[in-house]
Structure formats: C-alpha cells, structure tokens
Design an enzyme around this catalytic site. Sequence first.
Site, short mmCIF file in Angstrom:
data_model
loop_
_atom_site.label_atom_id
_atom_site.label_comp_id
_atom_site.label_asym_id
_atom_site.label_seq_id
_atom_site.Cartn_x
_atom_site.Cartn_y
_atom_site.Cartn_z
N GLY A 27 37.22 48.08 43.22
CA GLY A 27 36.56 47.25 44.23
C GLY A 27 37.12 47.46 45.62
N GLU A 49 35.28 50.38 46.84
CA GLU A 49 33.89 49.95 47.10
C GLU A 49 33.80 49.15 48.39
OE1 GLU A 49 33.67 48.26 43.09
OE2 GLU A 49 31.87 49.47 42.78
N1 DAK Z 1 44.15 43.47 39.37
C1 DAK Z 1 45.18 42.61 39.16
N2 DAK Z 1 46.48 42.94 39.36
C2 DAK Z 1 46.74 44.18 39.79
C3 DAK Z 1 45.72 45.13 40.05
C4 DAK Z 1 44.36 44.72 39.83
N3 DAK Z 1 43.31 45.52 40.09
N4 DAK Z 1 46.30 46.27 40.46
C5 DAK Z 1 47.64 46.05 40.47
N5 DAK Z 1 47.91 44.79 40.08
C6 DAK Z 1 49.23 44.14 39.95
C7 DAK Z 1 49.96 44.65 38.72
O1 DAK Z 1 49.53 43.98 37.57
C8 DAK Z 1 51.38 44.34 39.09
O2 DAK Z 1 51.60 42.96 38.90
P1 DAK Z 1 52.90 42.42 38.10
O3 DAK Z 1 52.89 43.10 36.80
O4 DAK Z 1 54.06 42.85 38.98
O5 DAK Z 1 52.71 40.94 38.03
C9 DAK Z 1 51.42 44.60 40.60
O6 DAK Z 1 50.06 44.52 41.03
C10 DAK Z 1 51.95 45.97 40.95
O7 DAK Z 1 51.25 46.93 40.21
P2 DAK Z 1 51.97 48.04 39.31
O8 DAK Z 1 53.27 47.57 38.81
O9 DAK Z 1 50.96 48.50 38.30
O10 DAK Z 1 52.23 49.17 40.41
P3 DAK Z 1 52.29 50.76 40.20
O11 DAK Z 1 52.74 51.30 41.51
O12 DAK Z 1 53.04 51.12 38.97
O13 DAK Z 1 50.75 51.21 39.94
C11 DAK Z 1 48.40 51.21 40.38
C12 DAK Z 1 49.82 51.03 40.96
C13 DAK Z 1 47.42 50.86 41.52
C14 DAK Z 1 48.17 52.66 39.97
C15 DAK Z 1 48.20 50.27 39.16
O14 DAK Z 1 48.60 48.96 39.55
C16 DAK Z 1 46.79 50.21 38.69
O15 DAK Z 1 46.31 51.12 37.99
N6 DAK Z 1 46.07 49.13 39.03
C17 DAK Z 1 44.72 48.89 38.58
C18 DAK Z 1 43.72 49.72 39.34
C19 DAK Z 1 42.30 49.53 38.80
O16 DAK Z 1 42.03 49.76 37.62
N7 DAK Z 1 41.43 49.09 39.65
C20 DAK Z 1 40.01 48.85 39.30
C21 DAK Z 1 39.87 47.40 38.83
S1 DAK Z 1 38.18 47.02 38.32
C22 DAK Z 1 32.05 43.37 41.25
C23 DAK Z 1 33.02 43.36 42.23
C24 DAK Z 1 34.11 44.22 42.12
C25 DAK Z 1 34.25 45.04 41.02
C26 DAK Z 1 33.27 45.07 40.07
C27 DAK Z 1 32.16 44.21 40.16
N8 DAK Z 1 30.94 42.50 41.36
C28 DAK Z 1 30.91 41.47 42.37
C29 DAK Z 1 29.83 42.61 40.46
C30 DAK Z 1 35.44 45.84 40.90
C31 DAK Z 1 36.07 46.13 39.75
C32 DAK Z 1 37.42 46.73 39.80
O17 DAK Z 1 37.97 46.98 40.84
#
Ligand code: DAK
Length: 257
Positions: free
Chosen positions: A108, A111
């Site tokens: 997001g 996006e």
């Molecule tokens: N959500 C919640 N928490 C998150 C997060 C996320 N997307 N990304 C990171 N964090 C949190 C981690 O859980 C961690 O929290 P604690 O464990 O310390 O409590 C903290 O941020 C630091 O992250 P990391 O420890 O994981 O840090 P690293 O440097 O090791 O890794 C990373 C960084 C960015 C590679 C990793 O955090 C990661 O893979 N994050 C998730 C990225 C991801 O999958 N993003 C896509 C999410 S789905 C819509 C609107 C929007 C959307 C869809 C529909 N509508 C209105 C219909 C969007 C959807 C998405 O974005």
Amino acid sequence: MDYRNIIVETRDRVGLIRFNRPQQLNALNGAIMEELVAAAEDFDKSDAIGAIVITGDERAFAAGADIKEMAEASAVEMLTADRISLWDRLRKVRKVIIAAVSGFCLGGGCELAMACDMIVASESAKFGQPEINLGVIPGAGGTQRLTRAVGKAIAMEVVLNGRFLSAEEAYRFGLCNRVAPVEQYLGEALRLANEIAARAPLAVRFGKEAVNNAFENFLADGLADERRAFYFLFSTDDQKEGMKAFIDKRKPEWKGR
Ligand code: DAK
C-alpha cells in the site's frame, strides 16, 4: 482534526505531511490513512498552499497496509469497511501531490506513492508489491498503476515474484521523477513542490487533471477534455498575464483567477 500518526507542517507554499509510525515502518493502518486524507483535503482548500508533499522517514516511506490490522479480516469485513473510499478522496485532491520516498515503499505504500502525481526518491528507496508473499495481490491500485508506469514485463515480476525495484531502477523504468542522496531527497521534493506552487494555479490544476485523464479515458475523450481545459484557461486573468509577461519580457504575477 487531532493528528496522532502524522506530522503536518507548512514549508513556504507547500503543505508537508509526514507519516509518524516509525516503529511499524509507517505501516498504513486505518487511523493513519484517515489523518493523511484529512490533512491533504485541508491543504487542498487552503489558498496559502500551492502543492503538497507526503513523506515518511529515511528508513521507510511506508511498508504497506498494516498487516496486523487486516490479518484476521473476512472478505465481507474488508469489503464493508470500505477503506478504499479514503483513497478515492485522495484521488480527488486537486493540488499537486509529490511523494518523497526513502527506504521501504511497499504494498500500500507503493500504491500510495503511485497515486501521487510525482515521486522523488532517495538513493535508498525500495519499491515493491510483496503482497504475493502474503497470499494476496495488490488491492489499492498497484497492478494498474505500476503496469502503466513500468510496463507489463517488470510489473509481472514485481507483482508475481515480489521483486523490489531500487531507486535507480525505478527512475530508469519511469516510476519516479528523480533520485537524490538520502540527505537531500526531501529538500529536493519540497523544492519541486514550491516551484509548481509558484506557477499559475488554474493551469496547474487543469494540467494535473488532463495528465491523469490519460490514464483513465480513451484517448479521444482525454484529448477532448484537454482541449476544453485549454480553451477555458483563455478566460482567466492568469492566461492574459502569462502571455503578456512573455511579450513584455518580464516575470508573470499569478493571481489564481
Ligand atoms: N504491517 C504491519 N507491521 C509492519 C509492516 C506492515 N506492512 N511492515 C513492517 N511492520 C512492522 C514489523 O512487524 C516490525 O514490528 P515489530 O515486530 O518490531 O513489532 C517492524 O515493523 C519492523 O519491521 P521488521 O522487523 O520486519 O524490519 P526488517 O527491516 O527486518 O524488514 C520489511 C523490513 C519491510 C522487509 C518487512 O518488515 C516486511 O516485509 N514488511 C511487510 C511488507 C509487506 O508485505 N507489505 C505489503 C502489505 S499488504 C487496500 C488498501 C491497501 C492495501 C490493500 C487494499 N484497500 C483499501 C482495498 C495494501 C495492502 C498491503 O500493503
């Protein structure tokens, strides 16, 4: 509105909105999105503001929607929560919005950056749509805007295989406008925003609308809209002033009328 998840400031004629959830890499939960849209709409209404910059911090623009907030949601809950209406409101903001992106710009977050009118990236920016790793696909425009920006080949890799694009790649593929060193990307975005804010406001407004139409209409409709806006601008004082100033070899003084 009382902002808890963003910091709102004014820099000259630019409204600056900074995400402020650094511990969560600025993950976009419902509250942060509500505040972002409210602040952008306020700036849109203000005569003192000519353009808007949205940014995060050096480590992350935003790492996506808040996964913890939506992990247990059902399809019906996701649908009826109607979060996308906030994104639709952002799309209706008439002033130019520039995303100043450093670090993670994922899901997001990517996006959102693509929903802005321009992107200024720091050298450390990483763009991606890693939803595939969560068993879903982008849901706020990623498959459409990314494909239009970078083309099918790269978009397929990003969406289907979670490929991250570096700042340099994003620039090369046409996703971002420019890349600056980490210490300078925000200043660069503010400079660009202030330059646009100093231009004829009505022409900027119609120019933004016309370019965005290129992504939404058939070419013939877009051309017709563009022509109507072009003719309309001849009814403004700024058009008269702009052309007269050119002929007089002086700087124009814009009035927004
Ligand atoms: N959500 C919640 N928490 C998150 C997060 C996320 N997307 N990304 C990171 N964090 C949190 C981690 O859980 C961690 O929290 P604690 O464990 O310390 O409590 C903290 O941020 C630091 O992250 P990391 O420890 O994981 O840090 P690293 O440097 O090791 O890794 C990373 C960084 C960015 C590679 C990793 O955090 C990661 O893979 N994050 C998730 C990225 C991801 O999958 N993003 C896509 C999410 S789905 C819509 C609107 C929007 C959307 C869809 C529909 N509508 C209105 C219909 C969007 C959807 C998405 O974005």
